[in-house]
Scaffold this motif. Structure first.
Motif, PDB file in Angstrom:
ATOM      1  N   UNK A 236       0.815  -1.211   0.000  1.00  0.00           N
ATOM      2  CA  UNK A 236       0.000   0.000   0.000  1.00  0.00           C
ATOM      3  C   UNK A 236       0.852   1.266   0.000  1.00  0.00           C
ATOM      4  N   UNK A 237       2.159   1.126   0.011  1.00  0.00           N
ATOM      5  CA  UNK A 237       3.048   2.287  -0.022  1.00  0.00           C
ATOM      6  C   UNK A 237       3.634   2.398  -1.426  1.00  0.00           C
ATOM      7  N   UNK A 238       3.073   3.264  -2.263  1.00  0.00           N
ATOM      8  CA  UNK A 238       3.561   3.362  -3.639  1.00  0.00           C
ATOM      9  C   UNK A 238       4.858   4.162  -3.768  1.00  0.00           C
ATOM     10  N   UNK A 239       5.405   4.605  -2.670  1.00  0.00           N
ATOM     11  CA  UNK A 239       6.593   5.442  -2.754  1.00  0.00           C
ATOM     12  C   UNK A 239       6.202   6.893  -2.939  1.00  0.00           C
ATOM     13  N   UNK A 240       5.657   7.210  -4.078  1.00  0.00           N
ATOM     14  CA  UNK A 240       5.158   8.560  -4.365  1.00  0.00           C
ATOM     15  C   UNK A 240       3.657   8.441  -4.595  1.00  0.00           C
ATOM     16  N   UNK A 241       2.861   9.012  -3.700  1.00  0.00           N
ATOM     17  CA  UNK A 241       1.403   8.883  -3.774  1.00  0.00           C
ATOM     18  C   UNK A 241       0.740  10.084  -4.432  1.00  0.00           C
ATOM     19  N   UNK A 242       1.496  11.114  -4.801  1.00  0.00           N
ATOM     20  CA  UNK A 242       0.949  12.288  -5.488  1.00  0.00           C
ATOM     21  C   UNK A 242      -0.231  12.897  -4.736  1.00  0.00           C
ATOM     22  N   UNK A 243      -0.201  12.826  -3.411  1.00  0.00           N
ATOM     23  CA  UNK A 243      -1.258  13.418  -2.602  1.00  0.00           C
ATOM     24  C   UNK A 243      -2.459  12.512  -2.369  1.00  0.00           C
ATOM     25  N   UNK A 244      -2.477  11.327  -2.975  1.00  0.00           N
ATOM     26  CA  UNK A 244      -3.590  10.394  -2.786  1.00  0.00           C
ATOM     27  C   UNK A 244      -3.502   9.746  -1.415  1.00  0.00           C
ATOM     28  N   UNK A 245      -4.646   9.441  -0.840  1.00  0.00           N
ATOM     29  CA  UNK A 245      -4.717   8.598   0.354  1.00  0.00           C
ATOM     30  C   UNK A 245      -4.972   7.182  -0.139  1.00  0.00           C
ATOM     31  N   UNK A 246      -3.968   6.347  -0.149  1.00  0.00           N
ATOM     32  CA  UNK A 246      -4.047   5.004  -0.723  1.00  0.00           C
ATOM     33  C   UNK A 246      -4.726   4.060   0.260  1.00  0.00           C
ATOM     34  N   UNK A 247      -5.738   3.314  -0.222  1.00  0.00           N
ATOM     35  CA  UNK A 247      -6.414   2.347   0.637  1.00  0.00           C
ATOM     36  C   UNK A 247      -6.461   0.946   0.039  1.00  0.00           C
ATOM     37  N   UNK A 248      -5.950   0.786  -1.180  1.00  0.00           N
ATOM     38  CA  UNK A 248      -5.973  -0.529  -1.806  1.00  0.00           C
ATOM     39  C   UNK A 248      -4.941  -0.567  -2.913  1.00  0.00           C
ATOM     40  N   UNK A 249      -4.369  -1.745  -3.117  1.00  0.00           N
ATOM     41  CA  UNK A 249      -3.464  -1.966  -4.233  1.00  0.00           C
ATOM     42  C   UNK A 249      -3.918  -3.232  -4.950  1.00  0.00           C
ATOM     43  N   UNK A 250      -3.916  -3.212  -6.270  1.00  0.00           N
ATOM     44  CA  UNK A 250      -4.279  -4.400  -7.028  1.00  0.00           C
ATOM     45  C   UNK A 250      -3.029  -4.997  -7.645  1.00  0.00           C
ATOM     46  N   UNK A 251      -2.759  -6.237  -7.287  1.00  0.00           N
ATOM     47  CA  UNK A 251      -1.633  -6.967  -7.847  1.00  0.00           C
ATOM     48  C   UNK A 251      -2.203  -8.229  -8.463  1.00  0.00           C
ATOM     49  N   UNK A 252      -1.839  -8.488  -9.705  1.00  0.00           N
ATOM     50  CA  UNK A 252      -2.286  -9.706 -10.375  1.00  0.00           C
ATOM     51  C   UNK A 252      -1.072 -10.500 -10.811  1.00  0.00           C
ATOM     52  N   UNK A 253      -0.999 -11.732 -10.338  1.00  0.00           N
ATOM     53  CA  UNK A 253       0.041 -12.650 -10.756  1.00  0.00           C
ATOM     54  C   UNK A 253      -0.525 -13.489 -11.900  1.00  0.00           C
ATOM     55  N   UNK A 254       0.297 -13.843 -12.862  1.00  0.00           N
ATOM     56  CA  UNK A 254      -0.132 -14.629 -14.019  1.00  0.00           C
ATOM     57  C   UNK A 254       0.707 -15.891 -14.116  1.00  0.00           C
ATOM     58  N   UNK A 255       0.098 -16.984 -14.563  1.00  0.00           N
ATOM     59  CA  UNK A 255       0.829 -18.232 -14.757  1.00  0.00           C
ATOM     60  C   UNK A 255      -0.107 -19.300 -15.270  1.00  0.00           C
ATOM     61  N   UNK A 256       0.266 -20.554 -15.079  1.00  0.00           N
ATOM     62  CA  UNK A 256      -0.581 -21.678 -15.477  1.00  0.00           C
ATOM     63  C   UNK A 256      -1.008 -22.445 -14.239  1.00  0.00           C
ATOM     64  N   UNK A 257      -2.289 -22.737 -14.136  1.00  0.00           N
ATOM     65  CA  UNK A 257      -2.809 -23.504 -12.998  1.00  0.00           C
ATOM     66  C   UNK A 257      -2.318 -24.955 -13.110  1.00  0.00           C
ATOM     67  N   UNK A 258      -2.411 -25.721 -12.034  1.00  0.00           N
ATOM     68  CA  UNK A 258      -1.943 -27.112 -12.070  1.00  0.00           C
ATOM     69  C   UNK A 258      -2.599 -27.944 -13.173  1.00  0.00           C
ATOM     70  N   UNK A 259      -3.876 -27.761 -13.400  1.00  0.00           N
ATOM     71  CA  UNK A 259      -4.578 -28.530 -14.436  1.00  0.00           C
ATOM     72  C   UNK A 259      -4.019 -28.218 -15.824  1.00  0.00           C
ATOM     73  N   UNK A 260      -3.813 -26.936 -16.107  1.00  0.00           N
ATOM     74  CA  UNK A 260      -3.285 -26.550 -17.419  1.00  0.00           C
ATOM     75  C   UNK A 260      -1.823 -26.967 -17.573  1.00  0.00           C
ATOM     76  N   UNK A 261      -1.069 -27.001 -16.463  1.00  0.00           N
ATOM     77  CA  UNK A 261       0.311 -27.497 -16.520  1.00  0.00           C
ATOM     78  C   UNK A 261       0.330 -28.972 -16.906  1.00  0.00           C
ATOM     79  N   UNK A 262      -0.579 -29.769 -16.293  1.00  0.00           N
ATOM     80  CA  UNK A 262      -0.655 -31.198 -16.623  1.00  0.00           C
ATOM     81  C   UNK A 262      -1.032 -31.395 -18.081  1.00  0.00           C
TER      82      UNK A 262
END
Length: 144
Positions: free
Chosen positions: A110-136
């Motif tokens: 939640x600490x973006x380093x430079x918030x440009x005056x925003x009050x940050x209350x959430x961050x969205x992070x999306x990880x991408x990859x292959x699930x176990x079924x698709x790996x098989x």
């Protein structure tokens, strides 16, 4: 009074059958598209428009009872897990989405380093990859 009714009242929302039904569907878990939510709500109420479900999801999201996520290249999905700033991992092949807790157990993301005056209350992070079924499946395709 159901848990859904209690949550709606506690968050200052009027209790309606569509709101309770949508909230019930979301609290069963998962990351559902609007079409799936609508189908499950119709199983409970017989008749509800897709627009009514969108309206309910908007109200629930604004009240902090639902979270909208939009992985790149995917329709919007909704979940009931809110307030903990968790992230998601998405399968590039089948689109399966799973929750991922904040990597170090706290909210340093939640600490973006430079918030440009925003009050940050959430961050969205999306990880991408292959699930176990698709790996098989991929290993099986390579072996064939």
């Amino acid at each position: 009074m159901s848990t859904g009714e209690q949550l709606l009242r506690a968050n200052g929302l009027r209790v309606t059958r569509p709101r309770v039904a949508v909230l019930d569907v979301l609290t069963q878990g998962g990351h559902l598209e609007v079409e799936e939510i609508t189908r499950q709500v119709r199983d409970r109420l017989d008749s509800v428009s897709t627009q009514a479900v969108y309206d309910v999801l908007g109200a629930l999201s604004r009240a902090g009872l639902a979270r909208r996520i939009e992985p790149a290249g995917s329709p919007a999905r909704f979940e009931a897990r809110v307030g903990d700033n968790h992230h998601h991992i998405v399968c590039r092949s089948c689109g399966t989405i799973e929750d991922v807790d904040c990597a170090v157990g706290e909210r340093p993301c939640l600490d973006p380093g430079v918030a440009h005056g925003f009050e940050v209350d959430e961050a969205e992070v999306t990880f991408w990859g292959l699930c176990p079924s698709c790996q098989r499946e991929r290993r099986a395709d390579r072996a064939a």
